[in-house]
Scaffold this motif. Structure first.
Motif, short mmCIF file in Angstrom:
data_model
loop_
_atom_site.label_atom_id
_atom_site.label_comp_id
_atom_site.label_asym_id
_atom_site.label_seq_id
_atom_site.Cartn_x
_atom_site.Cartn_y
_atom_site.Cartn_z
N HIS A 48 0.84 -1.20 0.00
CA HIS A 48 0.00 0.00 0.00
C HIS A 48 0.87 1.25 0.00
N HIS A 103 -6.69 -1.09 5.05
CA HIS A 103 -6.95 -0.55 6.40
C HIS A 103 -7.77 -1.53 7.24
N LYS A 144 -8.18 -0.33 -7.67
CA LYS A 144 -8.41 0.22 -6.32
C LYS A 144 -9.71 1.00 -6.33
N HIS A 189 1.80 5.16 -2.08
CA HIS A 189 1.35 6.23 -2.98
C HIS A 189 2.59 6.98 -3.42
N ASP A 208 0.94 3.14 3.46
CA ASP A 208 0.03 4.26 3.20
C ASP A 208 0.66 5.62 3.50
ZN LIG Z 1 -3.91 4.78 0.84
#
Ligand SMILES: [Zn+2]
Length: 419
Positions: free
Chosen positions: A61, A249, A188, A63, A321
């Protein structure tokens, strides 16, 4: 090119004990033999000096393109975003992360540059744009929302291909297929309220069952699966029914959904380090409402860990994340320590290697890296590996410490060697 690593102990990504005092033969980018290797085969010999060879780290996960808070990214040119992303990617590889799954961001170009040697970074499994309903977690028209809603204008960040709004079956089908067209290896979508977004309360369920099923159908017809941003048990129940296979999550579980996750083999990607930071209000968010939302999920994630243990959920993966500056992305390795505290060393090590490998295999023929296994040290696996001074099974700090993380190899190429 043949490389032999001698004098090594091996953590294979799965087992609770090391394979001791072996050599590894690497032909080009694949591990072809583990055991007693004929040294005359080697064009290069690396003496591991009794260190532990383990799979390169994997993060399910990330970005990569989000190198600043969203309102700042909104002001950047695309070149600026791209150059910053390349720097973030390089940092990941130099921390030992050899493969990552990007779950919102236009990373195809960066992935191609890395694979073709024009940039340095991990292997990337792109999701391309995260798909959200109107007023969902990634409807990021929030700056000047009123003007943008009136004429349905995407924000600059959305225009880079990081987020996409789609409503109704036909728009969702098209949005999913567009991401597949753009090289997504998995899809996603946002299936419930978000902690960092302004307009959607945490308890909202996002996308009707019918819309979510449309996304799953379009993905599975292309051999792949849907990963959903999701916090509450009710949102998870709907996503599970729709066939979503990766819960990002998954913070606020109850017994019922934990059982379902176990039975259906759904993967869970928690982020304990980030959760502890937000639970302690250490990440600046700007307003009290956002603090309250994040505090709630930050605390809940640790309760859900107890349910993961209770129902023996094995499909759990490492995911960080991180969104923000290089300093924020540098905290990536901290998650390993956080997982070790919540579970144990072996669980942390499996989550960051072989479990991610298994999750990524759900992309089947949309998986960009087909020549070998990822997340394992076995014959036939990609030569993506680390050499660690110490035994990670006795504590993961030797993996994250840059002093004891001696060597980083990806695709048979050495990027760091301080042996
Ligand atoms: Zn995320």
């Amino acid at each position: 090119m043949t490389t032999v690593i001698t004098n090594a102990n091996v953590f294979n990504g799965v087992d609770n004990q090391l394979q001791e005092n072996v050599s590894l033969l690497i032909e080009n980018n694949v591990i072809t033999q583990i055991g007693d290797v004929d040294l005359s085969l080697a064009s290069e010999i690396i003496d591991a000096k009794g260190g532990t060879v383990m799979p390169g780290l994997m993060d399910a996960h990330v970005h990569i393109t989000m190198s600043a808070p969203f309102h700042e990214l909104d002001k950047m040119t695309r070149e600026e975003v791209a150059i910053r992303s390349a720097k973030v990617a390089e940092g990941m590889l130099m921390r030992g992360f050899t493969t990552v799954r990007d779950v919102a961001g236009n990373t195809l170009g960066l992935k191609n540059c890395i694979d073709n040697g024009y940039a340095t970074g991990p292997r990337i499994l792109p999701s391309q744009a995260a798909i959200s309903q109107t007023c969902g977690h990634s409807d990021y028209r929030q700056n000047q929302a009123q003007e943008r809603t009136g004429i349905h204008e995407d924000s600059p960040l959305m225009k880079t291909g990081a987020f996409k709004v789609a409503d109704g079956r036909s728009e969702v089908l098209r949005a999913v297929r567009e991401q597949l067209f753009m090289g997504a290896s998995q899809i996603k979508m946002m299936a419930g309220g978000g902690a960092s977004s302004t307009f959607d309360p945490l308890d909202t369920i996002q996308y009707t069952l019918n819309e979510m099923k449309a996304a799953v159908e379009a993905a599975s017809d292309y051999g792949t699966y849907v990963a959903a941003h999701i916090h509450t048990a009710d949102a998870m129940r709907r996503a599970a029914e729709a066939g979503v296979m990766s819960f990002e999550h998954a913070t606020i579980m109850d017994d019922d959904i934990a059982k379902t996750i176990k039975d259906k083999g759904i993967f869970v990607i928690p982020s304990y380090f980030t959760s502890s930071l937000i639970a302690e209000r250490k990440i600046p968010l700007g307003n009290e409402a956002l603090y309250q939302k994040t505090e709630r999920v930050g605390k809940a994630m640790f309760k859900s860990a107890e349910l993961i243990k209770k129902y023996d959920i094995q499909n759990i993966c490492f995911g960080t994340d991180c969104v923000g500056t290089l300093d924020v992305h540098k905290t990536q390795s901290e998650e390993l320590q956080a997982i070790e505290t919540v579970f144990d060393s072996l669980t942390a090590l499996k989550m960051v290697t072989s479990n991610c490998g298994r999750l990524f295999e759900m992309s089947t023929y949309k998986h960009p890296y087909q020549e070998g296994k990822l997340g394992q040290i076995t014959e036939g696996a990609y030569a993506d590996l680390l050499i660690i001074e110490g035994n990670p099974l006795n504590g993961v700090s030797c993996v994250t410490n840059t002093e004891t993380q001696k060597l980083i190899m990806k695709d048979g190429v050495v990027y760091k060697n301080t042996l």
